[in-house]
Write an enzyme that holds these catalytic residues in place. Structure first.
Site, PDB file in Angstrom:
ATOM      1  N   PHE A   1      55.956  46.706  60.828  1.00  0.00           N
ATOM      2  CA  PHE A   1      54.533  46.804  60.361  1.00  0.00           C
ATOM      3  C   PHE A   1      54.001  48.170  61.053  1.00  0.00           C
ATOM      4  O   PHE A   1      52.993  48.540  60.770  1.00  0.00           O
ATOM      5  CB  PHE A   1      53.909  45.687  61.290  1.00  0.00           C
ATOM      6  CG  PHE A   1      54.231  44.327  61.151  1.00  0.00           C
ATOM      7  CD1 PHE A   1      54.803  44.031  59.805  1.00  0.00           C
ATOM      8  CD2 PHE A   1      54.245  43.439  62.077  1.00  0.00           C
ATOM      9  CE1 PHE A   1      55.037  42.520  59.542  1.00  0.00           C
ATOM     10  CE2 PHE A   1      54.672  42.083  61.915  1.00  0.00           C
ATOM     11  CZ  PHE A   1      55.214  41.709  60.634  1.00  0.00           C
TER      12      PHE A   1
ATOM     13  N   GLY B   1      43.249  42.061  58.309  1.00  0.00           N
ATOM     14  CA  GLY B   1      44.254  42.016  59.707  1.00  0.00           C
ATOM     15  C   GLY B   1      45.469  41.673  59.066  1.00  0.00           C
ATOM     16  O   GLY B   1      46.403  42.033  59.526  1.00  0.00           O
TER      17      GLY B   1
ATOM     18  N   TRP C   1      47.282  44.409  57.226  1.00  0.00           N
ATOM     19  CA  TRP C   1      47.805  45.397  58.289  1.00  0.00           C
ATOM     20  C   TRP C   1      49.020  45.354  58.620  1.00  0.00           C
ATOM     21  O   TRP C   1      49.820  46.053  58.650  1.00  0.00           O
ATOM     22  CB  TRP C   1      46.727  45.266  59.393  1.00  0.00           C
ATOM     23  CG  TRP C   1      47.269  46.367  60.624  1.00  0.00           C
ATOM     24  CD1 TRP C   1      46.916  47.612  60.789  1.00  0.00           C
ATOM     25  CD2 TRP C   1      48.147  46.035  61.659  1.00  0.00           C
ATOM     26  NE1 TRP C   1      47.634  48.022  61.894  1.00  0.00           N
ATOM     27  CE2 TRP C   1      48.349  47.058  62.401  1.00  0.00           C
ATOM     28  CE3 TRP C   1      48.802  44.870  62.016  1.00  0.00           C
ATOM     29  CZ2 TRP C   1      49.177  47.049  63.632  1.00  0.00           C
ATOM     30  CZ3 TRP C   1      49.657  44.648  63.055  1.00  0.00           C
ATOM     31  CH2 TRP C   1      50.082  45.917  64.017  1.00  0.00           C
ATOM     32  N   HIS C   2      49.436  43.902  58.680  1.00  0.00           N
ATOM     33  CA  HIS C   2      50.934  43.465  59.163  1.00  0.00           C
ATOM     34  C   HIS C   2      51.919  44.027  57.925  1.00  0.00           C
ATOM     35  O   HIS C   2      53.270  44.267  58.510  1.00  0.00           O
ATOM     36  CB  HIS C   2      50.908  42.113  59.394  1.00  0.00           C
ATOM     37  CG  HIS C   2      50.309  41.559  60.523  1.00  0.00           C
ATOM     38  ND1 HIS C   2      48.958  41.238  60.732  1.00  0.00           N
ATOM     39  CD2 HIS C   2      50.977  41.043  61.931  1.00  0.00           C
ATOM     40  CE1 HIS C   2      48.572  40.855  61.947  1.00  0.00           C
ATOM     41  NE2 HIS C   2      49.766  40.893  62.816  1.00  0.00           N
ATOM     42  N   GLY C   3      51.607  43.776  56.882  1.00  0.00           N
ATOM     43  CA  GLY C   3      52.579  44.294  55.850  1.00  0.00           C
ATOM     44  C   GLY C   3      51.936  44.219  54.288  1.00  0.00           C
ATOM     45  O   GLY C   3      50.864  43.384  54.186  1.00  0.00           O
TER      46      GLY C   3
END
Lengths: 359, 465
Positions: free
Chosen positions: B465, B318, B321-323
């Site tokens: 993102f 997770g 996923w943001h970056g």
């Protein structure tokens, strides 16, 4: 639908009521000298003609922005003249700049009272104003003088302007100056139609002057000048300020692009021409490169160092002494901390010692 | 075209005007074109990528649905996963993995000169990729029947209010809203505009206003402890107001068009533990991760140790996923770690709603969340270490410049708004208020928006993102 329209109508009505209340409260606060920063906050959104109209009502008062920094006053007025003027052997510094540079000189004169300092300053002076003042003041200088030209990074977008009123509409000082532009290795200038307060107040100039601003000043934003009647409403002042600041940010960013304005070439030519003239007159030219706290500003040292080194021009770059990315180095009004000005002043004194010693 | 720019509202007004004049099917086609135009404003070159992803998942969804053999169904699902995650991997993570691999080789004493690609990150790719993936996975799990109308499906993928930063909608929720005729009501229109208004205040009057203070501290080589604490708190507020402000505008726009997008935030800073936080923060992502990753890994069904591993793995991914940066992975690990720790710690009762104990719990947990945001916002591991040291050992003097006054007024208003939403259990707590009371609230909010709108504008954080 009826419920929605009723809510909408009531919202508009209440918004108008709220606006009237705020206007009333601000008027009371202003008359009693209360909540000055809040009153000023709402004033920022007043249109440029609206602000000028307010200032015109108090002409003759101390520090009236309407009268400030017109070029004749800057060259002849007793703005700052400090130091050992009685000593014939004293070094005289002729400076052309803004508050940032004035703070440094003030500290330097305190450290070395034998210096005489003749200051020519304007608020947030852009490089074109500074260069213009230096050019016009050339006959007033003497051989042996130290001549200091100051460039402030945050004022660089003003190079595409004829007056602070366009590129700094929240503080639209009306004084004017030319736009310089490097064309084929030469500085070409666009002179403003209005050059004095008398011209500014003369209705005969108004139309052509407004046309010149609209067509030749890249920072001119119609929203900052339009519908001064809406200034009565604090709400519309807020709206104007919101849109103006957004558009102004975009305009400044656009000007800093090389294809829009030859910033680097023009600054380099200004520095070179300034140094050549001063040397021809037997004076010591020094350039101050003052980097402001906004990381989006042009990096003055990066831009000018090659020309300064190649032509052996003395300079003081604040970025070499104090980190402009550290907010702790600045006061809340955006100027450097006084203690940092002392560092610059010491460096300046060392610089003139070195250069005046050099055969 | 940002939600906080006039251009978007002109676009929305034009779309709304055309939309109300059309019958249902034509409305869907019109919205699809509008969505592609909206995305094209960002970068028209990546429209092909969205269309490719749309075609792949539509076709695979149909095939999985009609296929009876389990092995073939699974193979089709893997193709969908491979294509979608492959695109995400290339566009978002390629250089990250190459750089990391090169760094590992260098550490091992091997000189590495690996190729790097000059890749632009297509805006919204993480959001629409997860959305299309949920469609094929739900069909594979036989929880969803695919739509036969390709253009309706294309609208589900590209619906402009939530295209670039969510909420990450599930087909089970949004597709029926697309397929069936929508009822446009003045009440929903008003509710939509109200949501847009509060969203704009969060974004314009708070997030944009406090961003320069946060940026200046994170850019400072020598911040004090007080600066770091202030920056962490303010960044917690900034990221909440930025992202939930975006979501409010997305939901409000959709609401005015007759759609119901899922709630993405439920007053997350009123949480008193990590589990509650993740039930309130970026709900569309946390539920996606729970349903498609955590449960797929076995969830809590495979013993205590495996549960902790699954939890931390889910949060690590997770974070990623943001970056494409290690600080996001570290932030994921931190979140996974505190979730895992919370599972083993003894639970205690915190008394009644808004009792003192709960308030203390909220204040304490906010500090834990804020430290997490330091990991998220930091530019490097060195900065994380340096700022942590300063938190522990530095002097207290505040040197950073405080945000402008309107930001504090707006923060107070949004705090009151969140308290009222919390107490009512829904965001639209003012629905039953009389006209005059609602009008008073709207007038006040409009004035506040103008007050706060005087600060400079910034892009939405979650667009990266």
């Amino acid at each position: 639908m009826a419920r929605f329209l009723k809510t909408l109508a009531l919202t508009i009505l209440l918004l108008a009521g709220l606006d009237l209340s705020v206007a009333g409260a601000l008027r009371v606060a202003e008359s009693r000298g209360m909540l000055t920063s809040l009153v000023r906050f709402f004033e920022y959104g007043r249109s440029v003609p609206g602000k000028h109209a307010v200032w015109q009502n108090t002409l003759g008062s101390v520090d009236n922005p309407m009268e400030a920094s017109w070029i004749d006053g800057v060259l002849t007025g007793p703005l700052f003249y400090e130091g050992a003027t009685d000593d014939p052997s004293a070094l005289t510094i002729r400076s052309y700049g803004m508050s940032f540079s004035a703070n440094i000189f003030r500290a330097a004169v305190k450290m070395d009272p034998s210096l005489t300092w003749d200051a020519h300053v304007a608020p947030a002076a852009s490089p074109n104003f500074v260069y213009y003042a230096n050019q016009l003041d050339r006959p007033n200088r003497d051989a042996g003088d130290i001549v200091v030209l100051s460039f402030l990074s945050s004022s660089v977008p003003g190079m595409a302007s004829l007056s602070n009123r366009t590129w700094n509409p929240e503080q639209p000082m009306p004084f004017t100056y030319p736009i310089y532009r490097a064309v084929n290795g030469q500085l070409q200038s666009t002179q403003p139609i209005v050059t004095s307060l008398e011209d500014e107040l003369n209705p005969a100039f108004r139309e052509s002057w407004n046309r010149q601003l609209r067509t030749e000043d890249a920072n001119y934003l119609p929203i900052a000048f339009a519908w001064p009647a809406l200034d009565r409403s604090p709400f519309f002042r807020l709206i104007r300020r919101a849109f103006t600041s957004r558009q102004q940010t975009k305009a400044k960013q656009a000007i800093l692009k090389p294809e829009a304005f030859p910033i680097a070439e023009t600054l380099q030519l200004m520095a070179l021409k300034f140094a050549q003239d001063a040397r021809k007159d037997g004076q010591l030219p020094i350039l101050f490169l003052i980097q402001g706290r906004d990381p989006g500003d042009v990096q003055l040292l990066e831009l000018l160092k090659p020309v300064l080194d190649a032509n052996n021009i003395a300079y003081l770059a604040t970025v070499e002494l104090v980190d402009p990315t550290n907010p702790a180095n600045f006061r809340s009004d955006g100027h450097y901390q006084f203690i940092k000005d002392d560092i610059f002043a010491e460096a300046f004194l060392d610089l003139i010692k070195d250069w005046t010693r050099t055969p | 075209m940002l939600f906080n720019e006039l251009q978007y509202w002109v676009f929305f007004a034009l779309v709304m005007t055309g939309y109300v004049l059309l019958p249902h099917k034509a409305q869907n086609r019109f919205l699809l074109v509008a969505s592609y135009v909206f995305y094209g404003f960002w970068d028209w070159r990546f429209l092909g990528l969205i269309m490719f992803s749309t075609v792949v998942d539509y076709v695979i969804g149909q095939k999985i649905h009609h296929e009876t053999a389990e092995t073939r169904r699974k193979r089709l699902l893997w193709i969908s996963l491979g294509v979608n995650l492959g695109l995400l991997g290339v566009f978002k993570y390629f250089n990250f993995f190459i750089d990391t691999f090169a760094a590992v080789l260098t550490q091992a004493g091997v000189s590495a000169n690996l190729p790097a690609l000059s890749i632009i990150l297509p805006v919204g790719i993480s959001f629409y990729t997860f959305q299309t993936l949920s469609y094929t996975i739900d069909i594979y799990r036989r929880e969803l029947k695919p739509t036969d109308d390709f253009l309706d499906y294309a609208l589900f993928v590209a619906f402009f209010p939530q295209l670039v930063a969510g909420p990450i909608e599930r087909a089970k929720n949004l597709l029926p809203n697309i397929i069936a005729p929508r009822k446009l009501t003045w009440a929903a229109f008003e509710r939509g505009l109200g949501l847009c208004l509060i969203g704009l205040i969060k974004k314009v009057a708070i997030a944009d206003a406090i961003a320069p203070t946060v940026d200046s501290v994170f850019a400072s080589p020598d911040p004090t402890r007080a600066d770091v604490i202030l920056a962490c708190w303010l960044f917690a507020i900034q990221i909440y107001c930025d992202f939930s402000g975006y979501t409010d505008i997305a939901r409000g726009t959709a609401k005015a068009l007759g759609f119901r997008l899922m709630r993405n935030f439920a007053q997350p800073y009123f949480a008193i533990n990590p589990r509650e936080f993740w039930q309130r923060w970026h709900i569309s992502l946390s539920t996606w991760l729970r349903d498609y990753l955590y449960f797929s890994l076995g969830g809590s069904r495979k013993g205590r140790a495996r549960t902790h591993i699954n939890l931390i793995t889910t949060m690590l991914l997770g974070g990623l996923w943001h970056g494409a940066a290690w600080n996001f992975v570290l932030w994921g690990a931190y979140q996974g770690g505190i979730l895992s720790l919370y599972r083993v710690l003894p639970k205690w009762s915190l008394g009644s709603w808004f009792g003192l104990k709960r308030l203390i719990g909220i204040a304490l947990f906010f500090q834990i969340t804020s430290y997490g945001w330091l990991l998220f916002r930091a530019d490097s591991f060195v900065q994380i270490r340096d700022f942590t040291n300063r938190l522990l050992f530095d002097s207290n003097a505040l040197t950073a410049q405080l945000p402008p006054f309107p930001a504090f007024v707006a923060i107070l208003i949004v705090l009151i708004w969140d308290i009222l939403s919390e107490r009512a259990g829904r965001g639209h707590f003012y629905a039953s208020w009389p006209n005059a009371a609602r009008a008073f609230v709207y007038a006040g909010l409009i004035y506040l928006l103008a007050f706060g709108g005087t600060v400079s504008t910034q892009s939405f954080i979650y667009f990266q993102f």
